[in-house]
Scaffold this motif. Sequence first.
Motif, PDB file in Angstrom:
ATOM      1  N   THR A  19      47.268  24.340  40.743  1.00  0.00           N
ATOM      2  CA  THR A  19      46.551  25.609  40.838  1.00  0.00           C
ATOM      3  C   THR A  19      45.199  25.462  40.141  1.00  0.00           C
ATOM      4  OG1 THR A  19      47.457  26.454  38.745  1.00  0.00           O
ATOM      5  CG2 THR A  19      48.732  26.899  40.753  1.00  0.00           C
ATOM      6  N   ASP A  25      49.534  30.417  51.487  1.00  0.00           N
ATOM      7  CA  ASP A  25      49.952  29.888  50.190  1.00  0.00           C
ATOM      8  C   ASP A  25      48.738  29.410  49.391  1.00  0.00           C
ATOM      9  OD1 ASP A  25      52.331  29.649  48.726  1.00  0.00           O
ATOM     10  OD2 ASP A  25      52.344  27.481  48.980  1.00  0.00           O
ATOM     11  N   ARG A  27      45.888  32.944  49.138  1.00  0.00           N
ATOM     12  CA  ARG A  27      46.339  34.176  48.478  1.00  0.00           C
ATOM     13  C   ARG A  27      47.080  33.901  47.172  1.00  0.00           C
ATOM     14  NH1 ARG A  27      48.395  38.391  53.218  1.00  0.00           N
ATOM     15  NH2 ARG A  27      46.517  38.241  54.514  1.00  0.00           N
ATOM     16  N   ARG A  28      47.791  32.782  47.118  1.00  0.00           N
ATOM     17  CA  ARG A  28      48.553  32.484  45.904  1.00  0.00           C
ATOM     18  C   ARG A  28      47.866  31.419  45.054  1.00  0.00           C
ATOM     19  NH1 ARG A  28      54.588  31.565  48.140  1.00  0.00           N
ATOM     20  NH2 ARG A  28      55.096  31.594  45.919  1.00  0.00           N
ATOM     21  N   ARG A  33      47.521  28.200  45.195  1.00  0.00           N
ATOM     22  CA  ARG A  33      48.354  27.076  44.793  1.00  0.00           C
ATOM     23  C   ARG A  33      48.597  26.176  45.992  1.00  0.00           C
ATOM     24  NH1 ARG A  33      54.738  27.169  45.039  1.00  0.00           N
ATOM     25  NH2 ARG A  33      54.957  27.969  47.145  1.00  0.00           N
ATOM     26  N   ASN A  44      57.698  30.896  42.521  1.00  0.00           N
ATOM     27  CA  ASN A  44      57.240  29.535  42.780  1.00  0.00           C
ATOM     28  C   ASN A  44      58.141  28.518  42.106  1.00  0.00           C
ATOM     29  OD1 ASN A  44      55.194  30.774  44.131  1.00  0.00           O
ATOM     30  ND2 ASN A  44      53.594  30.248  42.661  1.00  0.00           N
TER      31      ASN A  44
END
Length: 712
Positions: free
Chosen positions: A139, A180, A183-184, A186, A353
Amino acid sequence: METTGTEFGPWLARQLKLTGKSQTELAKELRVTRAAVSAWVTNRSTPRPEMAALIAEALGTDIATVHTRDTDTTAGLPVGWYHRPEHADGGREMGNAATFAFDADVQVLAREIGQNSLDARLEHNGRPVRLRFTLHEITGEKLADFLAAVQWDELAPHYQAVADSARQKVSRAVKAGLNDLYRRDRLVLLRVDDYNALGLTGDEYGDSTYAAVVRRTLDSHKNTDGTSGGSYGLGKATLWGTSRLGMVLINSTLSEPYEGRTERRVVGRLELPWRRVGDEALAGPSWFGRADPDTPGARIARSWWADDDIVRRLHLARENDEPGTSFLVVGAHDVAGLAEGKPLADDEEPDENGDELRNMHRRLVDALGRNFWAAMTAADGARPHLEASVRTLRDGMELIPEERIDPTLVEPSRTRALKAFLDGTTVDRLTETGQVAQASIQLKLPGRDARSTAGVHKAVLLVTDAIDGEQPVNVMAAMRGNLMTVRTKNVPGLPLGANPFQAVLLTGTAAGQTPCALEAERFLRAAEPPEHNKWMQTEELTNDYAPSAHRRIATMIHDAHAQVKSLLAQPKRKSSAQREAGNLAKRIAPKSRPKAKPRPSAGSRPELEDLQPTILPNGAWQVTGEINVPRGGDRWIARPTAAFDVRSGPRPRVAWAELEGVQGCEAVDGTLHFAPSARSAVFRAVTDPTTQPVRGSRSGLVVELDLVEGDV
């Protein structure tokens, strides 16, 4: 001139191509003859040490690079993505069919890649191939640096074109991968490293291991003696199939030099369907590498000898210079494992996650142990063929410690059996707990016609007691020379009260240096489907052997089952728990549901005396029943029926998936016909789990014996 990397001649020739210089142009800049440069390129001579600085200046690099020659000059053609243009005839591929041969399942990936690593093991040094799976969620800054290294800005329009297409099967996976990522914030990387393996050796485009993996589809490029596990060339496709983004990056250390080099041969491949980006229509696959000056327009990307910095940024740095390959699956996912999340402990906080990563970690460990326990087992004083481990990281920090697969924990009884065979401590028959019995099973190898036999191979059967609590039991696992489990099935028709056991059938070179071992390897490999998880009649088997050749394998398995029964020790007395379970499951029809009385001349009726229940892994019940057949009882026909035990109301009926006569009877159309003058009979039946309201472990089963006269 020093020689620490590539030989000077090949290195100089490659740098001239990368910088676009001719030998004549270099000669003018260095103020030497054209013949002198030609002699350097062809390795007939080397330049004087004082020429190093001039050569470095002409090539746009530093003097250290000229001396070490362990990397290319950075002044040449760039590293980037090459996208294959649309076919001239307008043909389109909406994806690589090979990637759809298997589910996006990390357990399938572990099996296929483990098999390929075993096939690539360097055997001359006696060491195992070391296989390590690393799950790594990145990330923030680490993600940004990785995306920059992989030139994401150039790739983004290609992914968007695929995501926007409603006609392509892979669009949903790409959309999920982009969601993924964006928006996240990662990305999940799944890296697979093997050490003490061949590496991706050979020519860039020719007939080589490298080209088979990176350039081609359905090219196995395995040995021809039949001992390898794979044969279809599909296994490598699981790497791309497990990536939502269809991207795999590769770093290989070669066991044989190519272009005078062995370390950090780096390349990437992208599997996307046909797409249109701007005014350009593209066929599908793309490659990440250095532009090849030998191709038209220097557009096609080839592998390059990368430096330490770029392999680190691409998360491809290897721990040492041992030969082998590192594959990085970008945007890894596990569709088959999404519903298998483990419940949280009381003191755990939800972590979506982290739960996904933990589940993938657990499934990788399970698959490696279940499929390769035998390859991880060795005789005393020897090394196994394979060592495997799984670890999970988050932004470089350990989330789950490295877990090494221990075959004695995964398959304790079978590991004991195989080790006894390798150590030469087996016995002829089981008489004490912990012993391993060994027997020989013939496999008659077929010729080209149905009746001929090309030779007889002697497979090895091993049988040992199962340890307490081991499930499932009474199973025979079979394998070939690479020691990957190919077939795992229950042994049918066991006598009542038989001690729980585990069996192993070693075929081909796994059975040792026996006659016709290589012939058996070729025959059995031809009988395996792409999944390599059974022996069956395949097209390859039919083409290479007689049409009925598969029956030879069925005969070997049948003989092995029969031999298992003869090797078993005398049954132990049932425990109170076993007797209680049998009594719970047993119901005799005449007592619980009376039938019309038969004519007196028919004699006494058979009765269900004992019932031994077992619950199989798929939730089905397996019952073995013993029937008392009085004098004249063979005139009756029996129909075993099954129903779920309920406290009130009618019992739900359950269908049989299998019914067979084991002793003193024969199963015909769901009924049992007793042998003449039989005084007892044994049958085995397995319920159809699709007809069960709930799994067998959550219910009781009522088995009844319906009887009719034979002439009715």
